[in-house]
Structures are given as C-alpha cells and as structure tokens.
Design a protein around this motif. Structure first.
Motif, PDB file in Angstrom:
ATOM      1  N   GLU A  36      12.169  42.075  18.833  1.00 33.50           N
ATOM      2  CA  GLU A  36      13.593  41.929  19.132  1.00 33.50           C
ATOM      3  C   GLU A  36      14.263  41.023  18.106  1.00 33.50           C
ATOM      4  OE1 GLU A  36      16.391  41.018  22.984  1.00 33.50           O
ATOM      5  OE2 GLU A  36      14.648  39.717  22.690  1.00 33.50           O
ATOM      6  N   HIS A  37      13.592  39.933  17.758  1.00 35.74           N
ATOM      7  CA  HIS A  37      14.176  38.989  16.802  1.00 35.74           C
ATOM      8  C   HIS A  37      14.313  39.598  15.408  1.00 35.74           C
ATOM      9  CE1 HIS A  37      15.204  35.162  14.965  1.00 35.74           C
ATOM     10  NE2 HIS A  37      14.384  35.511  13.991  1.00 35.74           N
ATOM     11  N   TRP A  38      13.243  40.201  14.888  1.00 35.27           N
ATOM     12  CA  TRP A  38      13.239  40.663  13.500  1.00 35.27           C
ATOM     13  C   TRP A  38      13.820  42.056  13.305  1.00 35.27           C
ATOM     14  CZ3 TRP A  38      13.377  37.295  10.005  1.00 35.27           C
ATOM     15  CH2 TRP A  38      12.660  36.100  10.100  1.00 35.27           C
ATOM     16  N   LEU A  39      13.624  42.941  14.261  1.00 28.27           N
ATOM     17  CA  LEU A  39      14.061  44.331  14.085  1.00 28.27           C
ATOM     18  C   LEU A  39      15.156  44.746  15.064  1.00 28.27           C
ATOM     19  CD1 LEU A  39      10.556  45.983  13.529  1.00 28.27           C
ATOM     20  CD2 LEU A  39      12.169  45.145  11.801  1.00 28.27           C
ATOM     21  N   HIS A  40      15.549  43.837  15.955  1.00 28.70           N
ATOM     22  CA  HIS A  40      16.598  44.109  16.950  1.00 28.70           C
ATOM     23  C   HIS A  40      16.253  45.293  17.852  1.00 28.70           C
ATOM     24  CE1 HIS A  40      18.828  41.142  14.714  1.00 28.70           C
ATOM     25  NE2 HIS A  40      18.689  41.863  13.613  1.00 28.70           N
ATOM     26  N   ILE A  41      14.975  45.402  18.182  1.00 26.36           N
ATOM     27  CA  ILE A  41      14.518  46.439  19.115  1.00 26.36           C
ATOM     28  C   ILE A  41      14.402  45.792  20.485  1.00 26.36           C
ATOM     29  CG2 ILE A  41      12.649  48.022  19.717  1.00 26.36           C
ATOM     30  CD1 ILE A  41      11.901  48.057  16.722  1.00 26.36           C
ATOM     31  N   SER A  77      -5.687  37.641  21.256  1.00 30.38           N
ATOM     32  CA  SER A  77      -4.446  38.414  21.237  1.00 30.38           C
ATOM     33  C   SER A  77      -3.233  37.498  21.338  1.00 30.38           C
ATOM     34  CB  SER A  77      -4.455  39.419  22.394  1.00 30.38           C
ATOM     35  OG  SER A  77      -3.179  39.957  22.597  1.00 30.38           O
ATOM     36  N   ASP A  78      -3.263  36.585  22.312  1.00 23.18           N
ATOM     37  CA  ASP A  78      -2.128  35.685  22.515  1.00 23.18           C
ATOM     38  C   ASP A  78      -1.885  34.804  21.302  1.00 23.18           C
ATOM     39  OD1 ASP A  78      -1.648  36.667  25.037  1.00 23.18           O
ATOM     40  OD2 ASP A  78      -2.738  35.086  26.073  1.00 23.18           O
ATOM     41  N   PHE A  79      -2.954  34.230  20.763  1.00 20.31           N
ATOM     42  CA  PHE A  79      -2.776  33.326  19.623  1.00 20.31           C
ATOM     43  C   PHE A  79      -2.403  34.073  18.346  1.00 20.31           C
ATOM     44  CE2 PHE A  79      -4.773  30.249  22.421  1.00 20.31           C
ATOM     45  CZ  PHE A  79      -3.968  29.142  22.170  1.00 20.31           C
ATOM     46  N   SER A  80      -2.800  35.325  18.212  1.00 18.99           N
ATOM     47  CA  SER A  80      -2.372  36.122  17.052  1.00 18.99           C
ATOM     48  C   SER A  80      -0.865  36.333  17.085  1.00 18.99           C
ATOM     49  CB  SER A  80      -3.077  37.484  17.053  1.00 18.99           C
ATOM     50  OG  SER A  80      -4.461  37.320  16.891  1.00 18.99           O
ATOM     51  N   VAL A  81      -0.355  36.681  18.267  1.00 17.24           N
ATOM     52  CA  VAL A  81       1.089  36.888  18.391  1.00 17.24           C
ATOM     53  C   VAL A  81       1.838  35.569  18.217  1.00 17.24           C
ATOM     54  CG1 VAL A  81       2.936  37.596  19.971  1.00 17.24           C
ATOM     55  CG2 VAL A  81       0.843  38.957  19.796  1.00 17.24           C
ATOM     56  N   LEU A  82       1.289  34.493  18.779  1.00 16.53           N
ATOM     57  CA  LEU A  82       1.938  33.190  18.612  1.00 16.53           C
ATOM     58  C   LEU A  82       1.964  32.778  17.135  1.00 16.53           C
ATOM     59  CD1 LEU A  82       0.599  31.180  21.697  1.00 16.53           C
ATOM     60  CD2 LEU A  82       2.862  32.213  21.380  1.00 16.53           C
ATOM     61  N   ALA A  83       0.900  33.084  16.408  1.00 18.51           N
ATOM     62  CA  ALA A  83       0.877  32.767  14.975  1.00 18.51           C
ATOM     63  C   ALA A  83       1.965  33.540  14.232  1.00 18.51           C
ATOM     64  CB  ALA A  83      -0.501  33.089  14.388  1.00 18.51           C
ATOM     65  N   LEU A  84       2.158  34.813  14.578  1.00 23.46           N
ATOM     66  CA  LEU A  84       3.231  35.607  13.958  1.00 23.46           C
ATOM     67  C   LEU A  84       4.606  35.069  14.356  1.00 23.46           C
ATOM     68  CD1 LEU A  84       1.824  39.233  14.457  1.00 23.46           C
ATOM     69  CD2 LEU A  84       2.047  37.985  12.287  1.00 23.46           C
ATOM     70  N   SER A  85       4.690  34.536  15.559  1.00 22.38           N
ATOM     71  CA  SER A  85       5.970  34.030  16.065  1.00 22.38           C
ATOM     72  C   SER A  85       6.446  32.788  15.333  1.00 22.38           C
ATOM     73  CB  SER A  85       5.861  33.745  17.567  1.00 22.38           C
ATOM     74  OG  SER A  85       5.562  34.929  18.275  1.00 22.38           O
ATOM     75  N   VAL A  86       5.539  32.134  14.590  1.00 20.26           N
ATOM     76  CA  VAL A  86       5.941  30.983  13.767  1.00 20.26           C
ATOM     77  C   VAL A  86       6.978  31.420  12.731  1.00 20.26           C
ATOM     78  CG1 VAL A  86       5.089  29.279  12.086  1.00 20.26           C
ATOM     79  CG2 VAL A  86       3.797  29.739  14.150  1.00 20.26           C
ATOM     80  N   SER A  87       7.051  32.727  12.448  1.00 21.31           N
ATOM     81  CA  SER A  87       8.026  33.233  11.485  1.00 21.31           C
ATOM     82  C   SER A  87       9.468  33.081  11.966  1.00 21.31           C
ATOM     83  CB  SER A  87       7.748  34.706  11.163  1.00 21.31           C
ATOM     84  OG  SER A  87       7.940  35.514  12.313  1.00 21.31           O
TER      85      SER A  87
END
Length: 198
Positions: free
Chosen positions: A44-49, A156-166
């Motif tokens: 939602e943040h990066w692609l507005h989906i 899984s959770d920490f992978s997404v959280l790591a990407l969310s640092v962006s």
C-alpha cells in the motif's frame, strides 16, 4: 465439504475485527505487522495497492499452495475469512481513521494492534480457518523443510519487518516487533482458554 454456519460467522467476524485493527491502527500509526498483513501495508505504501486487493491475492496464492496439505474445511473457512477481510477493509477505507493520534503513541499502537491481530486471527484459527495465508504457507514450508512452524512464522514476520524499514523508521520497527510477539501470544491464549467446538 460441509462448513458449519456458526464457524463461518466466527470466521467473518474475526476477519472484520482484524481488518478494523489493520486499518485504524496499523495503517496510520507507523507500527506494522509481519507476514501477509505487513506485506499488504508495504505494498500500500510503495505501490498504492489497497490491502483489500493485495491481501486477497496473496492469501489466495498461499491457500492454493497448501490446499492438499491442510484439507478442504480449512480452505473453506479461510476463504470465508479472506473474503470477509477484503470486504470489511474496503468498507473501513471509506471512513477517516478513528485514532489518528496513535502515530504519537507507539506503545499504545503496538499493544492495541496486537489485540486486534491476536483476537482476529486467533478466533478464526480456533474454528479451523485462517484470516491470512501465513498459516497455510507456514504449514507447507514446515512440512517441506522439517523446521518447527514457529521458526517459519518468525522468519516470515522478520523478513517483512526488514523490508518495512524502507518506509518505517527503525525505532518504529522495534514497536512492530513488540506487536508481532504480543499478537502471537494472544493467538496462543485464545487457542487454549475455554476450548469449545463451534
């Protein structure tokens, strides 16, 4: 496959409860979740989906990957929950956030968000389904790798959280870790306390 009406109602309620929390707490507070929920907010943040769309697509892919392993009833209740989540989130998007000030209260946002995720996901899992495809995916990966399922969830959770640092400041990710840990514990409590079949 015969689905119980009461279990379907619980699956719908739990997914709407989860969607309410994701929209009113997570999407405006800067505190996110892991897994599919966190990925919907990232997209939602990066692609507005809208999470109403991305959540449905990602969950459908996860369920399709695990339908043979998890059984038809699980897929049936999960489909009800996934559709309920997307519909409820789309409805909630039509209104302004209830608590816009939560962005300034990260501890409150973490705890409140964990309650919505933990109760929503916990009730659905309790009746034999899942509000998100994380469960289906985690079970499949556990069977394929031989890893304990809790480590797959954590990865899984920490992978997404790591990407969310962006898009989320690092200190907010710390609050997100708290949310992930608390919501997992709430799901566990809901599974154990006063267990009854719906």
């Amino acid at each position: 496959m015969k689905l119980k009406p009461t279990s379907c109602a619980v699956a719908l309620f739990s997914s709407a409860f989860l969607a309410f929390g994701l929209y009113h707490v997570h999407s405006f507070s800067g505190v996110t979740e892991g897994g599919v929920l966190g990925m919907t907010l990232l997209l939602e943040h990066w692609l507005h989906i809208s999470p109403a769309v991305s959540g449905f697509v990602m969950n459908a892919v996860c369920y399709a990957a695990g339908w043979r392993l998890l059984g038809r009833a699980f897929i049936g209740y999960s489909a009800v929950a996934a559709a309920g989540f997307s519909l409820a989130y789309k409805i909630f998007e039509q209104f302004p956030p209830l608590w816009p000030g939560l962005a300034e209260l990260p501890l409150a946002a973490s705890v409140l968000g964990a309650v919505f995720v933990g109760v929503g996901a916990g009730l659905c899992v309790r009746v034999g389904g899942a509000t998100g495809g994380d469960d289906a995916l985690a079970m499949c990966l556990a069977r394929m790798t031989g890893w304990d399922i809790q480590w797959i969830y954590l990865l899984s959770d920490f992978s997404v959280l790591a990407l969310s640092v962006s898009y989320i400041p690092l200190e907010r990710i710390g609050w997100s870790v708290l949310t992930v840990v608390l919501s997992g514990q709430i799901i566990g409590v809901i599974q154990k306390v006063g267990r009854k079949d719906f």
